[in-house]
Design a protein around this motif. Sequence first.
Motif, PDB file in Angstrom:
ATOM      1  N   MET A  39       0.892  -1.227   0.030  1.00 30.93           N
ATOM      2  CA  MET A  39       0.042  -0.007  -0.019  1.00 30.93           C
ATOM      3  C   MET A  39       0.633   1.166  -0.001  1.00 30.93           C
ATOM      4  O   MET A  39       0.535   2.262  -0.879  1.00 30.93           O
ATOM      5  CB  MET A  39      -0.892   0.007   1.148  1.00 30.93           C
ATOM      6  CG  MET A  39      -1.952   0.897   1.319  1.00 30.93           C
ATOM      7  SD  MET A  39      -3.056   0.824  -0.320  1.00 30.93           S
ATOM      8  CE  MET A  39      -3.149   2.163  -1.133  1.00 30.93           C
ATOM      9  N   LEU A  40       1.806   1.361   0.973  1.00 34.32           N
ATOM     10  CA  LEU A  40       2.805   2.413   0.841  1.00 34.32           C
ATOM     11  C   LEU A  40       3.452   2.634  -0.322  1.00 34.32           C
ATOM     12  O   LEU A  40       3.457   3.832  -0.922  1.00 34.32           O
ATOM     13  CB  LEU A  40       3.884   2.200   1.986  1.00 34.32           C
ATOM     14  CG  LEU A  40       3.422   2.386   3.582  1.00 34.32           C
ATOM     15  CD1 LEU A  40       4.381   1.900   4.223  1.00 34.32           C
ATOM     16  CD2 LEU A  40       3.092   3.936   3.477  1.00 34.32           C
ATOM     17  N   THR A  42       2.630   1.532  -3.360  1.00 35.36           N
ATOM     18  CA  THR A  42       1.658   1.703  -4.569  1.00 35.36           C
ATOM     19  C   THR A  42       1.140   3.129  -4.472  1.00 35.36           C
ATOM     20  O   THR A  42       0.974   3.707  -5.420  1.00 35.36           O
ATOM     21  CB  THR A  42       0.717   0.566  -4.410  1.00 35.36           C
ATOM     22  OG1 THR A  42       1.239  -0.743  -4.831  1.00 35.36           O
ATOM     23  CG2 THR A  42      -0.365   0.748  -5.936  1.00 35.36           C
ATOM     24  N   ASN A  43       0.740   3.583  -3.286  1.00 38.34           N
ATOM     25  CA  ASN A  43       0.086   4.839  -3.244  1.00 38.34           C
ATOM     26  C   ASN A  43       1.128   6.117  -3.706  1.00 38.34           C
ATOM     27  O   ASN A  43       0.860   6.919  -3.977  1.00 38.34           O
ATOM     28  CB  ASN A  43      -0.342   5.060  -1.809  1.00 38.34           C
ATOM     29  CG  ASN A  43      -1.189   6.158  -1.613  1.00 38.34           C
ATOM     30  OD1 ASN A  43      -2.068   6.299  -2.140  1.00 38.34           O
ATOM     31  ND2 ASN A  43      -0.649   7.164  -0.967  1.00 38.34           N
ATOM     32  N   THR A  44       2.420   5.576  -3.313  1.00 35.71           N
ATOM     33  CA  THR A  44       3.550   6.744  -3.446  1.00 35.71           C
ATOM     34  C   THR A  44       3.585   6.852  -4.850  1.00 35.71           C
ATOM     35  O   THR A  44       3.560   7.976  -5.553  1.00 35.71           O
ATOM     36  CB  THR A  44       4.758   6.277  -2.741  1.00 35.71           C
ATOM     37  OG1 THR A  44       4.731   6.253  -1.457  1.00 35.71           O
ATOM     38  CG2 THR A  44       5.875   7.212  -3.265  1.00 35.71           C
ATOM     39  N   ASN A  46       1.382   6.034  -7.423  1.00 34.45           N
ATOM     40  CA  ASN A  46       0.096   6.510  -8.025  1.00 34.45           C
ATOM     41  C   ASN A  46       0.037   8.048  -7.549  1.00 34.45           C
ATOM     42  O   ASN A  46      -0.455   8.860  -8.375  1.00 34.45           O
ATOM     43  CB  ASN A  46      -1.072   6.009  -7.543  1.00 34.45           C
ATOM     44  CG  ASN A  46      -1.142   4.450  -7.929  1.00 34.45           C
ATOM     45  OD1 ASN A  46      -0.643   4.203  -8.887  1.00 34.45           O
ATOM     46  ND2 ASN A  46      -1.952   3.634  -7.130  1.00 34.45           N
ATOM     47  N   SER A  47       0.438   8.495  -6.427  1.00 35.41           N
ATOM     48  CA  SER A  47       0.320  10.047  -6.256  1.00 35.41           C
ATOM     49  C   SER A  47       1.280  10.585  -7.035  1.00 35.41           C
ATOM     50  O   SER A  47       1.245  11.822  -7.367  1.00 35.41           O
ATOM     51  CB  SER A  47       0.577   9.929  -4.655  1.00 35.41           C
ATOM     52  OG  SER A  47      -0.309   9.499  -3.852  1.00 35.41           O
ATOM     53  N   MET A  86       7.035   7.979   2.171  1.00 40.42           N
ATOM     54  CA  MET A  86       6.925   6.359   2.144  1.00 40.42           C
ATOM     55  C   MET A  86       8.139   5.917   2.963  1.00 40.42           C
ATOM     56  O   MET A  86       7.758   4.821   3.554  1.00 40.42           O
ATOM     57  CB  MET A  86       6.999   6.170   0.516  1.00 40.42           C
ATOM     58  CG  MET A  86       7.305   4.746   0.380  1.00 40.42           C
ATOM     59  SD  MET A  86       7.664   3.968  -1.388  1.00 40.42           S
ATOM     60  CE  MET A  86       9.511   4.434  -1.350  1.00 40.42           C
TER      61      MET A  86
END
Length: 109
Positions: A39-40, A42-44, A46-47, A86
């Motif tokens: 999650m960390l 992938t979210n980084t 994507n952001s 992250m």
Amino acid sequence: MTTITIYKSDQGSYKGFTCKGHAGFADSGNDIVCAAISMLVTNTINSIEELLHEEVQVKDDEITGYIDCRFPNDISKHAELLIDSMILGLDTIVKEYGKKYLRLRFKEV
């Protein structure tokens, strides 16, 4: 174990990162450490792509737990802040669960 290598230039700017392996904290589908790492990371990514519109080159393989993220151009201070965030989250996972499940490395490129 998941190994994450953060790549930085000799001037200290981020050039990308690579994640390899699964944490192995629990069986697949129940591994909260692996889920948190995923999650960390992938979210980084994507952001940086969606919110900052930075160019990002990503290769991944979900089965092996491989993610390679590279920045072909210099990234903004905002993107650097997202990566710092992250790393802070990943470092917290190491402190909570130990180096048996997650190893963070930094490499100059």
